[in-house]
Write a protein that holds these residues in place. Structure first.
Motif, short mmCIF file in Angstrom:
data_model
loop_
_atom_site.label_atom_id
_atom_site.label_comp_id
_atom_site.label_asym_id
_atom_site.label_seq_id
_atom_site.Cartn_x
_atom_site.Cartn_y
_atom_site.Cartn_z
N GLN A 91 -6.69 -0.74 -6.29
CA GLN A 91 -7.62 0.45 -6.02
C GLN A 91 -8.65 0.27 -4.88
O GLN A 91 -8.98 1.19 -4.49
CB GLN A 91 -8.23 0.70 -7.40
N LEU A 117 -6.46 11.00 8.94
CA LEU A 117 -6.65 9.86 8.40
C LEU A 117 -8.02 8.97 8.45
O LEU A 117 -8.75 9.55 9.49
CB LEU A 117 -5.77 8.86 9.16
N ARG A 118 -8.16 8.07 7.34
CA ARG A 118 -9.79 7.58 7.51
C ARG A 118 -10.10 6.91 8.90
O ARG A 118 -11.36 6.85 9.19
CB ARG A 118 -9.65 6.50 6.47
N CYS A 156 -8.48 1.94 2.55
CA CYS A 156 -7.45 2.05 3.65
C CYS A 156 -7.50 2.92 4.82
O CYS A 156 -7.98 4.22 4.52
CB CYS A 156 -6.26 2.41 2.75
N CYS A 205 0.71 2.36 6.38
CA CYS A 205 -0.11 0.97 6.16
C CYS A 205 1.13 -0.16 5.72
O CYS A 205 1.82 0.29 4.87
CB CYS A 205 -1.17 1.38 4.91
N LEU A 212 -7.00 0.99 -1.65
CA LEU A 212 -6.76 2.39 -1.23
C LEU A 212 -8.17 2.88 -1.00
O LEU A 212 -8.05 4.13 -0.36
CB LEU A 212 -6.13 3.09 -2.64
N SER A 213 -9.16 2.65 -1.84
CA SER A 213 -10.56 3.18 -1.45
C SER A 213 -11.06 2.95 0.09
O SER A 213 -12.23 3.89 0.45
CB SER A 213 -11.49 3.22 -2.38
N ASN A 247 -0.06 4.28 1.25
CA ASN A 247 -0.37 5.21 2.08
C ASN A 247 0.86 5.02 3.40
O ASN A 247 1.02 3.70 3.80
CB ASN A 247 -1.78 4.97 3.00
N CYS A 291 -5.39 4.03 6.61
CA CYS A 291 -4.42 4.80 6.72
C CYS A 291 -4.31 6.19 5.52
O CYS A 291 -3.48 7.10 5.41
CB CYS A 291 -2.95 4.24 6.66
N ALA A 292 -5.55 6.09 4.62
CA ALA A 292 -5.63 7.09 3.75
C ALA A 292 -5.84 8.47 4.38
O ALA A 292 -6.49 8.40 5.15
CB ALA A 292 -6.79 6.59 2.75
N CYS A 321 0.67 -1.19 -0.14
CA CYS A 321 -0.09 0.07 0.01
C CYS A 321 0.88 1.33 0.01
O CYS A 321 1.86 1.18 0.81
CB CYS A 321 -0.91 -0.02 1.43
#
Length: 104
Positions: free
Chosen positions: A51, A71-72, A57, A41, A54-55, A38, A59-60, A36
């Motif tokens: 993809q 962070l998400r 994660c 992560c 990433l959508s 990010n 840690c995004a 990843c």
């Protein structure tokens, strides 16, 4: 023949010359595990699933409509202070929801 497979057993169907295997794995193979991108992560996923990862994660970095970035995995913390978040009026029997920035 490419030997990459997912943990569930999906096999890469690609066939190539032995001299092309390195390039296939490092650039093309959808079944090759990639890390990843990010920060923080440590997950590795098949390139074909990157993809989706990433959508979702945790840690995004997310940019809120208020302009703040978080962070998400910190979404609940941000929403508890976000000036753009909808909150219920604190007055008794008032059922109005408004943005936090308009409550004070």
């Amino acid at each position: 023949k490419c030997e990459q497979a997912t943990p569930s057993g999906e096999q890469c169907p690609a066939r190539m010359k032995r001299s092309d295997v390195h390039n296939h794995l490092s650039v093309e193979c959808p079944y090759y595990n990639v890390g990843c991108s990010n920060i923080g992560c440590e997950d590795f996923v098949a390139r074909k699933d990157q993809q989706h990862h990433l959508s979702t994660c945790l840690c995004a970095v997310i940019t809120c409509v208020c302009g703040d970035q978080y962070l998400r995995k910190e979404k609940d913390v941000h929403n508890s202070v976000c000036p753009e978040a909808l909150v219920m009026c604190a007055q008794a029997k008032c059922m109005t929801a408004t943005k936090r920035k308009h409550m004070y």
